[in-house]
Design an enzyme around this catalytic site. Structure first.
Site, mmCIF file in Angstrom:
data_model
loop_
_atom_site.group_PDB
_atom_site.id
_atom_site.type_symbol
_atom_site.label_atom_id
_atom_site.label_comp_id
_atom_site.label_asym_id
_atom_site.label_seq_id
_atom_site.Cartn_x
_atom_site.Cartn_y
_atom_site.Cartn_z
ATOM 1 N N GLY A 95 39.283 51.277 41.475
ATOM 2 C CA GLY A 95 39.874 50.358 42.441
ATOM 3 C C GLY A 95 40.239 49.064 41.756
ATOM 4 N N HIS A 96 40.767 48.108 42.535
ATOM 5 C CA HIS A 96 41.203 46.843 41.941
ATOM 6 C C HIS A 96 40.208 45.715 42.173
ATOM 7 C CE1 HIS A 96 45.720 48.172 41.703
ATOM 8 N NE2 HIS A 96 44.887 49.017 41.135
ATOM 9 N N GLY A 97 38.993 46.070 42.632
ATOM 10 C CA GLY A 97 37.963 45.047 42.785
ATOM 11 C C GLY A 97 37.889 44.471 44.182
#
Ligand SMILES: *[C@@H]1O[C@H](CO)[C@@H](O)[C@H](O)[C@H]1NC(C)=O
Ligand SMILES: *[C@@H]1O[C@H](CO)[C@@H](O)[C@H](O)[C@H]1NC(C)=O
Ligand SMILES: *[C@@H]1O[C@H](CO)[C@@H](O)[C@H](O)[C@H]1NC(C)=O
Ligand SMILES: *[C@@H]1O[C@H](CO)[C@@H](O)[C@H](O)[C@H]1NC(C)=O
Ligand SMILES: *[C@@H]1O[C@H](CO)[C@@H](O)[C@H](O)[C@H]1NC(C)=O
Length: 395
Positions: free
Chosen positions: A236-238
């Site tokens: 994921g992107h955080g």
């Protein structure tokens, strides 16, 4: 779990959470004609069960038995005549595999006092992602589960698979609790944020596991009092605050806590990002604590140069980072690229230990002011700001 057991557990949880009385009217979607065959559109049976439960003046319980229920689209509207509607889901709600042309697949609108226990929602986003990847003209895509203009909503033990866009979105709502959720979509699926929160307050996300193609959790404008605890993220992107400042007159973001989170192989860890546009706004009072990073590309990042200029009108202040450990997948583990016209202030860093390939990582700071204390690996590069001492917010 047997319906009776899940019902009892649900009642127990509710008695603590909402102090609901122990009597309830019950509504079974099967009695309204919902077929668990994954092929027959069950939208109307679900909506009819909802209408009946919603017009009950006593607390209401809706049952969704095991099986796959195809739902073309459903908007569950309030206000209801009771403040305690519960939905117990054993089965899976399936979106049409040919992507729908509506922005919200399952939408709860203007409800107050709703709890959803269990269940799986499968957005079947694969065809939509493929359409986008091929660069064809695609419909706008749908968020899987949206809660809008609502109050006191509990979502407990939900599994969300393969949403077209966001898995769960909270808009214009307050007192929303998400617990024990499992969110999953492939790393390459575009814009499949796990949980997006916007213009909302008092939102809690606890004990949740998120693997997806975009932000695990994103926090948009006008959001206050958010508590995120025990969340795992990756791929994921955080966890991101932003992007903010893309349009004029956005409301600020304040009092956000993110604690005991584990990031694994994500693009970012803890991120704040704003557009480099002159629109005024703020992010204030953020507490990032007890995070572990496992091979995260950008573990700590403030990016105010998110296109196109380098002087964002968003003021970022009082952001604390405490006990952030682990490994960065790139050299720069700690990056504060703050606005030239609105420098970041009162940044507080305490006990940071981030490595890059078992060596010391690098830092990048621009227009960032605050204090550091305790272990600082890599050494902080924010400019020392004496005025922070005494504030103590977050530490
Ligand atoms: C709902 O109806 C289905 C089908 O009749 C049944 O199998 C299930 O036990 C019912 N669930 C509840 C909680 O009444
Ligand atoms: C629901 O709660 C609100 C606020 O507490 C109250 O004003 C309203 O009367 C309640 N409605 C019902 C049906 O209990
Ligand atoms: C900040 O948010 C938390 C919930 O996340 C809440 O308990 C607390 O009261 C809020 N603080 C302020 C000052 O509003
Ligand atoms: C933006 O960045 C450029 C190059 O880094 C610099 O020359 C310019 O002064 C900056 N503008 C502002 C408003 O800081
Ligand atoms: C920092 O982390 C490394 C490995 O992750 C560990 O070996 C080291 O003891 C830690 N240092 C401190 C001061 O906590």
């Amino acid at each position: 779990m047997a319906p009776a057991v899940s019902f009892l557990l649900g009642m127990m949880t509710l008695c603590v959470f909402f102090l609901a009385p122990a009597t309830a009217r019950s509504y079974n979607v099967s009695d309204y004609g919902a077929m668990p065959d994954g092929r027959t559109d069950a939208a109307n049976p679900f909506l009819n069960a909802w209408a009946a439960a919603c017009s009950s003046t006593e607390p209401a319980a809706i049952y969704v038995p095991a099986g796959r229920f195809l739902i073309s689209q459903a908007t569950f509207k309030g206000p209801c005549k009771n403040n305690a509607t519960r939905i117990f889901v054993d089965g899976t709600l399936v979106a049409p595999s040919t992507y729908c042309a509506v922005p919200n697949w399952l939408l709860f609108m203007a409800v107050r006092g709703l709890s959803i226990f269990g269940g799986t929602i499968d957005g079947q986003g694969q065809a939509f992602w493929a359409c986008r990847k091929a660069g064809r003209r695609c419909p706008q895509g749908a968020m899987s589960l949206t809660v809008a203009k609502s109050k006191k909503v509990l979502i407990s033990g939900l599994t969300s698979l393969n949403s077209e866009l966001f898995h769960i979105a909270i808009f214009g709502s307050s007192s929303i609790q998400i617990q024990g959720a499992t969110i999953s979509a492939p790393a390459h699926s575009p814009n499949t944020d796990g949980i997006h929160i916007q213009k909302s307050s008092d939102v809690t996300v606890i004990d949740t596991s998120i693997e997806t193609g975009d932000d695990c959790i994103s926090i948009g404008e006008g959001t206050t009092n958010v508590w995120i605890e025990k969340v795992s993220c990756g791929p994921g992107h955080g966890i991101s605050i932003g992007s903010l400042g893309g349009t004029p007159s956005e409301a600020g973001v304040q009092n956000i806590t993110v604690t005991w989170v584990a990031f694994s192989g994500t693009e970012n860890g803890l991120r704040i990002k704003t557009w480099g546009k002159p629109y005024a706004g703020y992010v204030k009072g953020v507490n990032f604590a007890h995070a572990t990073m496992d091979n995260v590309q950008f573990p700590i990042v403030v990016d105010q140069n998110y296109c196109p200029y380098n002087s964002s009108g968003i003021k970022i202040s009082q952001v604390a980072y405490t006990d952030i450990q682990g490994s960065s997948a790139t050299e720069v583990a700690l990056k504060f690229d703050c606005s030239a016209s609105n420098p970041c202030s009162e940044i507080m860093m305490h006990n940071i230990n981030l490595t890059y390939q078992n060596n010391q990582a690098l830092t990048y700071c621009k227009n960032a002011h605050g204090i550091t204390s305790g272990v600082m690996k890599p050494p902080g590069c924010i400019e020392y700001e004496i005025s922070v001492l005494g504030h103590g917010s977050g530490l």
